[in-house]
Motif scaffolding. Structure first.
Motif, PDB file in Angstrom:
ATOM      1  N   ALA A 317      18.799 -18.387  63.056  1.00  0.00           N
ATOM      2  CA  ALA A 317      18.679 -19.774  62.584  1.00  0.00           C
ATOM      3  C   ALA A 317      19.924 -20.209  61.815  1.00  0.00           C
ATOM      4  O   ALA A 317      20.387 -21.331  61.949  1.00  0.00           O
ATOM      5  CB  ALA A 317      17.438 -19.921  61.706  1.00  0.00           C
ATOM      6  N   ARG A 318      20.487 -19.304  60.984  1.00  0.00           N
ATOM      7  CA  ARG A 318      21.693 -19.647  60.227  1.00  0.00           C
ATOM      8  C   ARG A 318      22.901 -19.203  61.035  1.00  0.00           C
ATOM      9  O   ARG A 318      23.623 -18.281  60.673  1.00  0.00           O
ATOM     10  CB  ARG A 318      21.675 -18.976  58.861  1.00  0.00           C
ATOM     11  CG  ARG A 318      20.533 -19.420  57.973  1.00  0.00           C
ATOM     12  CD  ARG A 318      20.558 -18.698  56.657  1.00  0.00           C
ATOM     13  NE  ARG A 318      21.747 -19.073  55.912  1.00  0.00           N
ATOM     14  CZ  ARG A 318      22.219 -18.361  54.905  1.00  0.00           C
ATOM     15  NH1 ARG A 318      21.641 -17.262  54.537  1.00  0.00           N
ATOM     16  NH2 ARG A 318      23.309 -18.749  54.269  1.00  0.00           N
ATOM     17  N   ALA A 319      23.106 -19.838  62.186  1.00  0.00           N
ATOM     18  CA  ALA A 319      24.169 -19.428  63.103  1.00  0.00           C
ATOM     19  C   ALA A 319      25.541 -19.746  62.508  1.00  0.00           C
ATOM     20  O   ALA A 319      25.692 -20.588  61.634  1.00  0.00           O
ATOM     21  CB  ALA A 319      23.996 -20.140  64.434  1.00  0.00           C
ATOM     22  N   CYS A 320      26.535 -19.065  63.031  1.00  0.00           N
ATOM     23  CA  CYS A 320      27.903 -19.283  62.592  1.00  0.00           C
ATOM     24  C   CYS A 320      28.331 -20.703  62.930  1.00  0.00           C
ATOM     25  O   CYS A 320      28.206 -21.123  64.079  1.00  0.00           O
ATOM     26  CB  CYS A 320      28.819 -18.259  63.268  1.00  0.00           C
ATOM     27  SG  CYS A 320      30.570 -18.550  62.952  1.00  0.00           S
ATOM     28  N   PRO A 321      28.848 -21.464  61.973  1.00  0.00           N
ATOM     29  CA  PRO A 321      29.267 -22.831  62.276  1.00  0.00           C
ATOM     30  C   PRO A 321      30.454 -22.883  63.220  1.00  0.00           C
ATOM     31  O   PRO A 321      30.767 -23.952  63.751  1.00  0.00           O
ATOM     32  CB  PRO A 321      29.627 -23.404  60.899  1.00  0.00           C
ATOM     33  CG  PRO A 321      29.919 -22.218  60.049  1.00  0.00           C
ATOM     34  CD  PRO A 321      29.020 -21.128  60.543  1.00  0.00           C
ATOM     35  N   GLY A 322      31.116 -21.742  63.443  1.00  0.00           N
ATOM     36  CA  GLY A 322      32.252 -21.718  64.342  1.00  0.00           C
ATOM     37  C   GLY A 322      31.905 -21.369  65.770  1.00  0.00           C
ATOM     38  O   GLY A 322      32.815 -21.178  66.592  1.00  0.00           O
ATOM     39  N   ASP A 323      30.596 -21.292  66.101  1.00  0.00           N
ATOM     40  CA  ASP A 323      30.229 -20.878  67.461  1.00  0.00           C
ATOM     41  C   ASP A 323      30.681 -21.897  68.505  1.00  0.00           C
ATOM     42  O   ASP A 323      31.027 -21.537  69.631  1.00  0.00           O
ATOM     43  CB  ASP A 323      28.729 -20.600  67.571  1.00  0.00           C
ATOM     44  CG  ASP A 323      27.866 -21.806  67.248  1.00  0.00           C
ATOM     45  OD1 ASP A 323      28.433 -22.849  66.885  1.00  0.00           O
ATOM     46  OD2 ASP A 323      26.625 -21.693  67.352  1.00  0.00           O
ATOM     47  N   GLY A 324      30.713 -23.195  68.141  1.00  0.00           N
ATOM     48  CA  GLY A 324      31.178 -24.206  69.082  1.00  0.00           C
ATOM     49  C   GLY A 324      32.635 -23.989  69.454  1.00  0.00           C
ATOM     50  O   GLY A 324      33.016 -24.056  70.637  1.00  0.00           O
ATOM     51  N   LEU A 325      33.475 -23.708  68.459  1.00  0.00           N
ATOM     52  CA  LEU A 325      34.885 -23.434  68.710  1.00  0.00           C
ATOM     53  C   LEU A 325      35.039 -22.145  69.513  1.00  0.00           C
ATOM     54  O   LEU A 325      35.832 -22.083  70.467  1.00  0.00           O
ATOM     55  CB  LEU A 325      35.640 -23.328  67.389  1.00  0.00           C
ATOM     56  CG  LEU A 325      37.111 -22.893  67.481  1.00  0.00           C
ATOM     57  CD1 LEU A 325      37.912 -23.891  68.306  1.00  0.00           C
ATOM     58  CD2 LEU A 325      37.712 -22.735  66.083  1.00  0.00           C
ATOM     59  N   GLY A 326      34.277 -21.107  69.134  1.00  0.00           N
ATOM     60  CA  GLY A 326      34.367 -19.837  69.840  1.00  0.00           C
ATOM     61  C   GLY A 326      34.005 -19.967  71.308  1.00  0.00           C
ATOM     62  O   GLY A 326      34.699 -19.438  72.187  1.00  0.00           O
ATOM     63  N   ASN A 327      32.929 -20.680  71.598  1.00  0.00           N
ATOM     64  CA  ASN A 327      32.511 -20.860  72.986  1.00  0.00           C
ATOM     65  C   ASN A 327      33.541 -21.646  73.791  1.00  0.00           C
ATOM     66  O   ASN A 327      33.818 -21.336  74.956  1.00  0.00           O
ATOM     67  CB  ASN A 327      31.157 -21.570  73.037  1.00  0.00           C
ATOM     68  CG  ASN A 327      30.021 -20.691  72.536  1.00  0.00           C
ATOM     69  OD1 ASN A 327      30.092 -19.466  72.615  1.00  0.00           O
ATOM     70  ND2 ASN A 327      28.974 -21.308  72.012  1.00  0.00           N
TER      71      ASN A 327
END
Length: 382
Positions: A317-327
């Motif tokens: 639930a508390r996912a990394c806020p940088g996952d969008g950039l990483g993907n």
């Protein structure tokens, strides 16, 4: 009189280890009786289970979990750690009980090097300050619209990587080492987002500043990758046997001066679409809250999270806020490498996947492959 005084001093120093041994043993036994802790191996006085932590750490913890169960406790000097290896228990920890487990130990590096007195999102205690920094990251720095507006940065850096590979593989298969290339790629993407500058590659404009940044970042990553025994056993901080604390303070000063220079530079140039300018705008609105230290701490989180770990996505639930950039980085980079190049193994042996312990898990030996540009790329770049 002097001989008698010297004898008493020697006797006092001789008794000190014995006293510490007895006190630590009584303390550890008292803590174990008082708490309802998961099972754990036998702990030594003072150091607890530190002697069991052999490299690579994740394999050591896996062996202990197989022996003591999916949840076990380890006394790491003065810190109690709970090791969880069951996916269902991990999910419960990071969903149902995520707030209870949100805080992190306040290590020496966090106070003086990495986190500006534990004030950034990576180390701050869970509360209003942490939630505000996360909100700023999600809405102002790493939002979908923000990442879309910065697509040209990712595109340009991937194109540079493509041309770099093309220069050595346009006439046939060539052996290339990819770890350093990926590090250069992600470092430049992050720093262009943060400060509008590139620091890696042959076409860097300010070579002196770039060389300084590369030296500081390399030393920085090496330091925070190490386990500091003084963090686990605070009494050792009194005597700096390895000179690590002096090195820490020197590195802290160099990093602080470099980051402060970037902030000062952006105060005379507010036109660039960078993370620093976003924070400077917030600083004008709330100068007492968005201090330079807060900005520098956030820059460090972006630098380490982006260059070394490449901002991996999480399922909790508390996912990394940088996952969008990483993907976005992963899909664009891998898509380009697959579309424009042919890949083969070096030799017939399987690739050695032995892990290296660090901030993130990587191979001990950097990935080497044979690369050949496809004809379609020859047409585009020739």
């Amino acid at each position: 009189m002097e001989e008698h005084l010297g004898t008493r001093q020697i006797l006092s120093y001789s008794l000190l280890p014995c006293v510490l041994f007895l006190l630590s043993t009584k303390f550890l036994l008292h803590k174990r009786k008082k708490r309802n802790l998961p099972p754990s191996p036998f702990a030594l006085p003072i150091i607890g289970h530190l002697h069991l932590l052999k490299l690579p750490i994740h394999q050591t913890l896996d062996s202990l979990s197989k022996k003591y169960g999916p949840i076990l406790s380890l006394q790491l000097g003065s810190y109690l750690a709970v090791v969880v290896s069951s996916p269902s228990i991990v999910e419960e920890c990071f969903t149902t009980n995520d707030i209870v487990l949100a805080n992190r130990p306040r290590f020496l590096g966090g106070r003086h090097l990495l986190n500006y007195n534990n004030s950034d999102m990576g180390s701050a205690d869970y509360g209003d300050h942490w939630r505000n920094l996360r909100r700023i990251s999600v809405l102002e720095i790493l939002s979908t619209s923000r990442l879309t507006s910065l697509f040209s940065i990712r595109r340009d850096e991937v194109n540079i990587l493509t041309r770099r590979l093309y220069s050595v593989s346009s006439h046939g298969y060539a052996k290339v080492e990819l770890r350093s290339m990926f590090f250069d790629l992600t470092s430049n993407v992050i720093m262009k987002m943060v400060a509008g500058k590139r620091y890696y590659g042959e076409d860097v404009k300010d070579t002196v500043e770039a060389r300084m940044f590369r030296e500081i970042l390399k030393e920085f990553i090496e330091y925070i990758s190490m386990i500091q025994v003084g963090d686990m056993i605070p009494i050792l901080q009194w005597v700096d046997f390895t000179q690590d604390f002096k090195k820490l303070y020197r590195l802290n000063n160099r990093m602080d001066m470099f980051l402060q220079g970037l902030i000062n530079e952006h105060r005379h140039d507010r036109e660039r679409n960078t993370m620093i300018n976003t924070f400077l705008t917030l600083q004008e609105q709330q100068p007492e809250y968005y201090t330079d230290e807060i900005i520098k701490g956030h820059i460090l989180v972006m630098m380490i999270g982006g260059t070394e770990t490449v901002a991996t996505a999480m399922e909790w639930a508390r996912a990394c806020p940088g996952d969008g950039l990483g993907n976005r980085m992963m899909t664009l980079t891998l898509g380009s490498l697959i579309q424009f190049f042919e890949w083969e193994r070096v030799g017939d042996d399987k690739i050695d996947m032995t892990e290296k312990t660090g901030i993130s898990m990587c191979k001990v030996d950097p990935l080497e492959l044979l690369c050949k540009a496809r004809p379609s790329l020859n047409v585009l770049l020739s």
